[in-house]
Design a protein around this motif. Sequence first.
Motif, mmCIF file in Angstrom:
data_model
loop_
_atom_site.group_PDB
_atom_site.id
_atom_site.type_symbol
_atom_site.label_atom_id
_atom_site.label_comp_id
_atom_site.label_asym_id
_atom_site.label_seq_id
_atom_site.Cartn_x
_atom_site.Cartn_y
_atom_site.Cartn_z
ATOM 1 N N LEU A 170 29.026 -4.810 -4.945
ATOM 2 C CA LEU A 170 28.345 -3.515 -4.821
ATOM 3 C C LEU A 170 28.648 -2.979 -3.418
ATOM 4 C CD1 LEU A 170 26.282 -1.309 -5.490
ATOM 5 C CD2 LEU A 170 24.463 -2.973 -5.156
ATOM 6 N N TRP A 172 28.156 0.119 -0.860
ATOM 7 C CA TRP A 172 27.193 1.224 -0.742
ATOM 8 C C TRP A 172 27.450 1.967 0.571
ATOM 9 C CZ3 TRP A 172 22.431 0.572 -3.992
ATOM 10 C CH2 TRP A 172 21.659 1.719 -4.008
ATOM 11 N N VAL A 201 28.686 3.100 -4.542
ATOM 12 C CA VAL A 201 27.710 4.176 -4.380
ATOM 13 C C VAL A 201 28.196 5.067 -3.253
ATOM 14 C CG1 VAL A 201 25.304 4.742 -3.911
ATOM 15 C CG2 VAL A 201 25.868 2.596 -5.091
ATOM 16 N N ASP A 202 28.523 6.286 -3.571
ATOM 17 C CA ASP A 202 29.057 7.207 -2.562
ATOM 18 C C ASP A 202 29.045 8.611 -3.167
ATOM 19 O OD1 ASP A 202 30.816 8.622 -0.711
ATOM 20 O OD2 ASP A 202 31.381 6.632 -0.010
ATOM 21 N N ASP A 223 19.655 7.623 -0.974
ATOM 22 C CA ASP A 223 20.081 6.243 -1.256
ATOM 23 C C ASP A 223 18.900 5.283 -1.393
ATOM 24 O OD1 ASP A 223 22.042 7.770 0.499
ATOM 25 O OD2 ASP A 223 23.322 6.209 -0.322
ATOM 26 N N ALA A 227 18.161 2.762 -4.462
ATOM 27 C CA ALA A 227 18.012 1.309 -4.315
ATOM 28 C C ALA A 227 16.685 0.843 -4.918
ATOM 29 C CB ALA A 227 18.096 0.932 -2.840
ATOM 30 N N LEU A 293 27.089 -7.496 -1.567
ATOM 31 C CA LEU A 293 26.570 -6.142 -1.364
ATOM 32 C C LEU A 293 26.932 -5.703 0.061
ATOM 33 C CD1 LEU A 293 22.823 -5.128 -1.995
ATOM 34 C CD2 LEU A 293 24.433 -3.863 -0.604
ATOM 35 N N SER A 295 27.056 -2.648 2.770
ATOM 36 C CA SER A 295 26.668 -1.265 3.068
ATOM 37 C C SER A 295 27.359 -0.865 4.356
ATOM 38 C CB SER A 295 25.157 -1.130 3.197
ATOM 39 O OG SER A 295 24.694 -1.916 4.256
ATOM 40 N N ILE A 299 25.182 4.560 5.276
ATOM 41 C CA ILE A 299 23.743 4.246 5.291
ATOM 42 C C ILE A 299 23.220 4.301 6.722
ATOM 43 C CG2 ILE A 299 21.997 2.530 4.646
ATOM 44 C CD1 ILE A 299 23.648 3.685 2.327
ATOM 45 N N THR A 309 16.560 2.476 3.446
ATOM 46 C CA THR A 309 17.662 2.116 2.538
ATOM 47 C C THR A 309 18.127 0.695 2.827
ATOM 48 O OG1 THR A 309 18.354 4.430 2.552
ATOM 49 C CG2 THR A 309 19.907 2.859 1.642
ATOM 50 N N LEU A 313 17.963 -2.516 0.257
ATOM 51 C CA LEU A 313 19.167 -3.283 -0.094
ATOM 52 C C LEU A 313 18.991 -4.755 0.287
ATOM 53 C CD1 LEU A 313 22.031 -0.786 0.879
ATOM 54 C CD2 LEU A 313 20.968 -1.171 -1.344
#
Length: 726
Positions: A170, A172, A201-202, A223, A227, A293, A295, A299, A309, A313
């Motif tokens: 994932l 993000w 995610v974007d 975001d 989440a 994950l 990010s 973020i 956020t 996450l």
Amino acid sequence: MSEEKDVRTNCRFCGYQCGLTATVEAGRVKGVKPDPTQYPGDESIQRGCRRWRLATEFLDHPERVNYPLKRVGERGSGQWQRITWEQALDEIAEKLKTLKEGYGPEMLATCIGGPHAVYWPLHRFMNLFGSPNNMGIGQICWNPGVWVNTLTYGWMIENELNSDQTACALLWGVNPAESDNSLLWREILKFRQQGKPLIVVDPRRTRTAEQATLWLPVRPGTDAVLALGLLHVIITEQLYNFEFVKTWCHGFEDVAKHVVSYSPSYVADITGIKAELIVEAARLYAKNSPATLFSGRGIDQLGCNSFPTHRALAILRAICGNLDVSGASHLTEMPDFIPELDLELSEQFPPDARQKQLGELRLQSYQGYERVRQLTMKHGRRLPMRYLTSAQPNLVWQAMLTGKPYPIRSLIVMATNPLLTQADTHLIYEALKTLDLLVVLELFQTPTSMLADYVLPIAGALERPLFETKAGTANIAYGGQQAVKPYYERRTDFDFWREIGLRLGQEKEWPWENLKDSLEATLAPTGFTWDEFCQSGLYCLPEEYQKHERIDLQTGHPTGFATSSGKVELHSELLAELRCDPLPIPKTLSPQNKDFPLELITGARFQPYYASSFRQFETLRTVHPEPWAEISATTAHRLELADGCPVWVETKRGRARFIVKIVQMCDNVVSVEYGWWYPEMEATEPCLGGVWIANANILTNADFECSDPLVGTSTYNGLPCRVVQA
Ligand code: SF4
């Protein structure tokens, strides 16, 4: 005639340090080629990168700063006198001494940014000088994640994507195809070739998003809501890791109650993502273990929504059992070598000087740091201090302009270009013009250095030893030796800080004569010499996982996590103690209105550039000559804009000019490139290298009142804006 020889060295044209072999003759680099035997050990990274190929041109580029320069005309008039280093150092030290006597040590600020310098010598000097006022880019790059992971898990983590082990990824707000995280990008491509699920995610369908199994085009700034929506699905459908949650998580029931209202349909309304996609993404992430994950800056730059956020996450990662698990993430260890914290001498920074820090941020402050440190010390770990206590930039610029709460009269800028890289260019421009002393240490003249009193030439890639350590938060270091002595009269930034320190009574604290000697001392606890380290260019030990289950020999119990509860704090006791939301609560966005009906993203990076660097290189400009404003086809149609047409993007703060590029992305959103200026334009006022043309930070603001109260993060994404034909 001297002979040609090959030297193992490194590129440093981004945050990486890919290995290079330089062919050197008579102290000059004749050519370079990739050296895949050095870290990161993947030749394909360099095959996909254009910058290292410029290494020889970079060393001798006609626009490099080669000698110390002193301003002799009006500020910004472009009239410079070449002076010696001795004169520059003597004059700067004398001026700092006088200003310190008049205003106190806090009148000096520093500003840092890019990877082409080493920062602990600056922090060491500032600690000894007595000023807390360093401005970095930490509040919008790295710090929010560090603070969140440390207070949730008790320490920093590194995410992992290993195409052999990772079952789901994932990503993000991160776009490794264009930013500098090339190793991650290569691994993503391998991962996808194996057909494994990738969720991105974007708001933009980036090159990274094009690889995705599932792309979630989130509305900028929402975001945290998304989440929480994923958490809602995972908890409602009982897809979380029961055993890990039961044994190692604190506050699960609170989270479960908190996310009840974030149903897929509710979240869909706010984020613009279809409810069924939200459900599918949650299931994919939760059902495929280990899942990683990542990010990114997308973020970090969400202002008040950055912290919630990151927190949501961090909870997502933990309840799905992806913490300290191979193929997902690991908690890092303190380094075996001397950490940055000790090199900075931060622990010697006196309490009265700490109190002068600008702003009352609850985490990004000396009090916040000390409180978190009480917890991390349960496991003998210490975070770097200066970077995590750096001043909120807006307050520093304001103090220059207003003298409140006290005057800031001098600024030393190193390896950054705040007129391009910090929010609110107009404010910064006005602030810089008020200073009694502005010194810039740089590779090239920049719009910021054009306003300086002194511009000092620093040694760049191939001219200096490199040693990258993740700020001393992990037991990994990579780097290597310089290929050649610095050309012309360039020097390392280490030399600058040491020489200024010696002139200001810091003799005892600078025992090393040069950067290499300091690196020798830094490595000493590992048992390696600098030359031995350079043979591989990497120091690290194999990762260990599930360290919370290690038995503490004193208590006979598992070690757990270095938090108040000893567990992963889904409900944060520390945040509650700091009078902040202990659970992630999204903040309301600035509403669009009829004057500014669109939403703006300002942080987009594009190859082949790196931040505001490399616009001087003809070959790169040919590849990417103009800064883009990306919009969706629907938005372009509605605004009657065609691909390739010039537009003004406008916010309340000002306007900047871009070229429309129609791409797949959220409707009613504009994403502009970051870091654009024109080195070929006049290097004098009012032009300043074209800083007022296509500079995304003309459009942003970093007002302290609007920033996040914990870390001071400003908003670079989701700003109300409009687009008009230019
Ligand atoms: S610019 Fe970055 S990715 Fe490219 S070769 Fe240099 S260090 Fe590696």
